[in-house]
Design a protein around this motif. Structure first.
Motif, PDB file in Angstrom:
ATOM      1  N   VAL A  51     -28.221  23.041  46.145  1.00 35.35           N
ATOM      2  CA  VAL A  51     -28.073  24.495  45.981  1.00 35.35           C
ATOM      3  C   VAL A  51     -27.470  25.103  47.236  1.00 35.35           C
ATOM      4  CG1 VAL A  51     -29.160  26.613  45.150  1.00 35.35           C
ATOM      5  CG2 VAL A  51     -30.110  24.417  44.491  1.00 35.35           C
ATOM      6  N   GLY A  52     -26.233  24.711  47.459  1.00 37.29           N
ATOM      7  CA  GLY A  52     -25.526  25.231  48.616  1.00 37.29           C
ATOM      8  C   GLY A  52     -24.168  25.772  48.230  1.00 37.29           C
ATOM      9  N   THR A  53     -23.608  26.573  49.109  1.00 33.01           N
ATOM     10  CA  THR A  53     -22.266  27.101  48.899  1.00 33.01           C
ATOM     11  C   THR A  53     -21.255  26.001  49.202  1.00 33.01           C
ATOM     12  OG1 THR A  53     -22.971  29.324  49.529  1.00 33.01           O
ATOM     13  CG2 THR A  53     -20.611  28.849  49.613  1.00 33.01           C
ATOM     14  N   CYS A  54     -20.418  25.693  48.245  1.00 31.82           N
ATOM     15  CA  CYS A  54     -19.448  24.621  48.425  1.00 31.82           C
ATOM     16  C   CYS A  54     -18.516  24.943  49.601  1.00 31.82           C
ATOM     17  CB  CYS A  54     -18.631  24.424  47.146  1.00 31.82           C
ATOM     18  SG  CYS A  54     -19.648  24.021  45.712  1.00 31.82           S
ATOM     19  N   GLY A  55     -18.527  24.086  50.590  1.00 33.77           N
ATOM     20  CA  GLY A  55     -17.715  24.295  51.769  1.00 33.77           C
ATOM     21  C   GLY A  55     -18.294  25.269  52.767  1.00 33.77           C
ATOM     22  N   GLY A  56     -19.503  25.724  52.507  1.00 30.64           N
ATOM     23  CA  GLY A  56     -20.106  26.730  53.370  1.00 30.64           C
ATOM     24  C   GLY A  56     -20.886  26.192  54.547  1.00 30.64           C
ATOM     25  N   GLY A  57     -21.058  24.872  54.623  1.00 32.67           N
ATOM     26  CA  GLY A  57     -21.784  24.291  55.740  1.00 32.67           C
ATOM     27  C   GLY A  57     -23.248  24.086  55.449  1.00 32.67           C
ATOM     28  N   SER A  58     -23.904  23.338  56.327  1.00 34.14           N
ATOM     29  CA  SER A  58     -25.289  22.937  56.091  1.00 34.14           C
ATOM     30  C   SER A  58     -26.232  24.122  55.976  1.00 34.14           C
ATOM     31  CB  SER A  58     -25.757  22.009  57.210  1.00 34.14           C
ATOM     32  OG  SER A  58     -25.708  22.663  58.470  1.00 34.14           O
TER      33      SER A  58
END
Length: 121
Positions: A98-105
């Protein structure tokens, strides 16, 4: 609540392969990515590969051609295939969801405990 559980790490020799698994029930989400990160001693955590809700993948240049990410929706499992391992691949490998694609860790909401990969020369 999403719980992630990595497995498959171990100690191998250079040139060998491993497959890491991340059991991730409920982690696959529309408009978000899942990813594998790694962190070597004394180094920053880096994204190795990610996959989005359409199954589109991106692999870091440092491991391109050697590592691959995939998912099995029926098994709620994320995989990272590691091939042609090198000593510099030695690190803790983490599954993130559940992260932003390309948004970093920092954009990933859920993390596993990690699984260690040790590669000897």
């Amino acid at each position: 609540q999403v719980q992630l559980a990595e497995s498959g790490g171990g100690s191998v020799e250079a040139g060998e392969s491993l497959t890491l698994s991340c059991a991730s029930p409920g982690a696959f989400r529309y408009l978000y990515c899942m990813a594998w990160f790694r962190q070597a001693p004394g180094k920053a955590r880096e994204e190795i590969a990610r996959i989005d809700w359409l199954g589109i993948t991106k692999v870091a240049d440092s491991v391109k051609g050697r590592f691959a990410i995939s998912q099995d929706n029926a098994k709620n499992t994320l995989y990272l295939q590691l091939g042609g391992l090198k000593p510099e691949d030695t690190a803790m490998y983490y599954c993130a969801a559940v992260g932003t694609c390309g948004g970093g860790s920092e954009t990933y909401e859920y993390w596993g405990q990690g699984t260690r990969v040790d590669v000897s020369a």
